[in-house]
Design a protein around this motif. Sequence first.
Motif, short mmCIF file in Angstrom:
data_model
loop_
_atom_site.label_atom_id
_atom_site.label_comp_id
_atom_site.label_asym_id
_atom_site.label_seq_id
_atom_site.Cartn_x
_atom_site.Cartn_y
_atom_site.Cartn_z
N LEU A 159 -6.96 -4.71 -8.32
CA LEU A 159 -7.31 -4.53 -6.91
C LEU A 159 -7.04 -5.76 -6.08
N ARG A 160 -6.60 -5.51 -4.86
CA ARG A 160 -6.40 -6.62 -3.92
C ARG A 160 -6.44 -6.09 -2.49
N LYS A 161 -6.56 -7.00 -1.55
CA LYS A 161 -6.66 -6.58 -0.14
C LYS A 161 -5.29 -6.37 0.49
N ASN A 162 -4.32 -7.18 0.05
CA ASN A 162 -3.02 -7.15 0.73
C ASN A 162 -1.92 -6.59 -0.16
N LYS A 163 -0.96 -5.99 0.50
CA LYS A 163 0.17 -5.37 -0.18
C LYS A 163 1.08 -6.45 -0.78
N ILE A 164 1.69 -6.13 -1.90
CA ILE A 164 2.65 -7.05 -2.49
C ILE A 164 3.90 -6.25 -2.86
N GLU A 165 5.08 -6.83 -2.60
CA GLU A 165 6.32 -6.13 -2.95
C GLU A 165 7.19 -7.07 -3.76
N ARG A 166 7.50 -6.68 -4.97
CA ARG A 166 8.45 -7.45 -5.78
C ARG A 166 8.94 -6.59 -6.94
N ASP A 167 9.93 -7.08 -7.66
CA ASP A 167 10.48 -6.32 -8.79
C ASP A 167 9.40 -6.13 -9.86
N ASN A 168 9.51 -5.05 -10.62
CA ASN A 168 8.60 -4.77 -11.73
C ASN A 168 7.14 -4.61 -11.31
N VAL A 169 6.92 -4.29 -10.03
CA VAL A 169 5.55 -4.16 -9.56
C VAL A 169 5.39 -2.87 -8.76
N LEU A 170 4.31 -2.15 -9.04
CA LEU A 170 3.97 -0.95 -8.29
C LEU A 170 2.66 -1.23 -7.55
N CYS A 171 2.70 -1.10 -6.22
CA CYS A 171 1.51 -1.42 -5.42
C CYS A 171 1.04 -0.15 -4.72
N GLN A 172 -0.08 0.40 -5.21
CA GLN A 172 -0.56 1.68 -4.66
C GLN A 172 -1.66 1.44 -3.64
N ILE A 179 -5.01 2.45 -1.98
CA ILE A 179 -6.18 3.27 -2.30
C ILE A 179 -7.25 2.93 -1.27
N GLY A 180 -7.58 3.89 -0.41
CA GLY A 180 -8.51 3.57 0.68
C GLY A 180 -7.86 2.50 1.55
N ASP A 181 -8.59 1.43 1.83
CA ASP A 181 -7.96 0.36 2.61
C ASP A 181 -7.67 -0.87 1.77
N VAL A 182 -7.59 -0.68 0.46
CA VAL A 182 -7.14 -1.79 -0.41
C VAL A 182 -5.98 -1.31 -1.28
N TYR A 183 -5.49 -2.19 -2.13
CA TYR A 183 -4.32 -1.87 -2.96
C TYR A 183 -4.63 -2.09 -4.44
N PHE A 184 -3.89 -1.35 -5.28
CA PHE A 184 -4.03 -1.52 -6.73
C PHE A 184 -2.64 -1.81 -7.29
N VAL A 185 -2.50 -2.93 -7.98
CA VAL A 185 -1.20 -3.39 -8.46
C VAL A 185 -1.04 -3.15 -9.97
N LYS A 186 0.08 -2.53 -10.32
CA LYS A 186 0.44 -2.33 -11.73
C LYS A 186 1.79 -3.00 -12.00
N GLY A 187 2.01 -3.41 -13.24
CA GLY A 187 3.33 -3.87 -13.63
C GLY A 187 4.12 -2.70 -14.18
N ILE A 188 5.45 -2.73 -13.99
CA ILE A 188 6.30 -1.65 -14.50
C ILE A 188 7.46 -2.29 -15.26
N TYR A 189 7.68 -1.86 -16.48
CA TYR A 189 8.86 -2.34 -17.20
C TYR A 189 9.49 -1.17 -17.96
N GLU A 190 10.67 -0.77 -17.56
CA GLU A 190 11.38 0.35 -18.18
C GLU A 190 10.47 1.54 -18.45
N GLY A 191 9.76 1.96 -17.43
CA GLY A 191 8.91 3.14 -17.56
C GLY A 191 7.55 2.88 -18.20
N ILE A 192 7.32 1.67 -18.68
CA ILE A 192 6.01 1.32 -19.27
C ILE A 192 5.12 0.77 -18.16
N GLU A 193 3.91 1.32 -18.08
CA GLU A 193 2.97 0.83 -17.07
C GLU A 193 2.07 -0.25 -17.65
N ILE A 194 1.91 -1.33 -16.90
CA ILE A 194 1.02 -2.41 -17.31
C ILE A 194 -0.14 -2.42 -16.32
#
Length: 432
Positions: free
Chosen positions: A109-122, A124-139
């Motif tokens: 969880l975080r307050k601000n959006k982040i955009e970069r390679d290998n990262v999925l930023c969803q 949720i409400g008025d905050v964000y949830f960041v996951k790592g992505i590597y060749e279809g594997i979710e971190i």
Amino acid sequence: MRFAHFADIHLGYEQYNQPWRAEDITNAFRLAAKKAVEEKVDFVVISGDLFHRSYPTPKTIKDAIEILEIFKEQKIPVFAVEGNHDRSVRDMSAYHLLEKLGLLTILGLRKNKIERDNVLCQKIGDVYFVKGIYEGIEIVGESYKTRWRIDRIKPLLKPSTSESILVLHQAVKEVIDIELEIAYELTLNDLPKARYYALGHVHLPKILEFDGSYVVYPGSIERYDAREASIFVDYSESLVKREGCKKGFVVVDNFKPKFIEIKTRNLLNFVVNGENYSEVEKKTSELAKFAENEDLVVLKILCREEIDVKKLTQLFSSVKHLELRFERLREKKQEFKEIPAENQFFNEFELKLLEILREESEALRGSAIEIIKEHFGLGEFKSLKDFSEIEKSGAEKGSEKVEVEKEKKETKKIDSVDGKKKPKTLLDFLGD
Ligand SMILES: [Mn+2]
């Protein structure tokens, strides 16, 4: 797919008040980082406690930057969660500085959006949830949470693929060593299913299989305390020697872990028990033969008589450092009231509060009120209550008031572990 799993590095920890111990830790982490590169890993996971303190010194931050640059130069992404030692209740921690420098990505969880390679930023409400992505594997991961806050996060930890890594800095019931007396926050059945559980918090390395997946604590990278010694020798009646644990990190190949040992300074844990001083001295001089020049020795002496500290210290004059502890044994009839250690007396929240109050900077001490507000759900992450709405159970939808009451109950429970009532006031803690 191949990745390196690190945890509990504790950069900046000057064990036994020795600055060179912090250097030992830095050296162990640097060596491990280089080995991970040699192992040709695709990415790196750090499961919390990269730093020993949530306010690392500039030197410690510089060390972290220099080591993480080893991965950056090789274009190896690093995904990390904050541990109980280095998380911050404010918006920024040292991790955010490292993230800004492109050295790691903070999961969760975080307050601000982040955009970069290998990262999925969803969103949720008025905050964000960041996951790592590597060749279809979710971190998927989240920073350390107290046991009464983790429930609200759990639904977010559910991966959307079957190939997933769950990164947490928590103690799970099935793995913790009872002797360590760590309170656990979770059981494995509580957690969403993952292909690999990349955990941190437990400092002894543990690899366990659970429901076809691996549950792994790489353990701390250096010998964090005397329970993680390289050798244990107990000399009460006869001399009993046993090997301690190994130190290192884990390389995971297609979800299968392999422990990679890192050579660290020897830490010898000696216990000598003698009726009188001359017996203690004789036994100690025998133990001194096990110690070599660069070793760190923790020697505990139990004796009914006073001991000659200077003379015993001289037996170890060639070692790097001797930590001598003496306990005077009394007649059995005499009641000896032991003062509890801080971590036996205070709960996690109170320990965190103490840590902040001990800070030298007045500004940091002044922020104690923020963590009190955060603890009782009155803090900045107000929007967290939105998550209760996406929880399928929907059971815990209540207002903040209800939440405070629940926390109180939980705290009460912890205070009376084993039916033994803990002393209530600070005076009790100090032993009257
Ligand atoms: Mn730790």
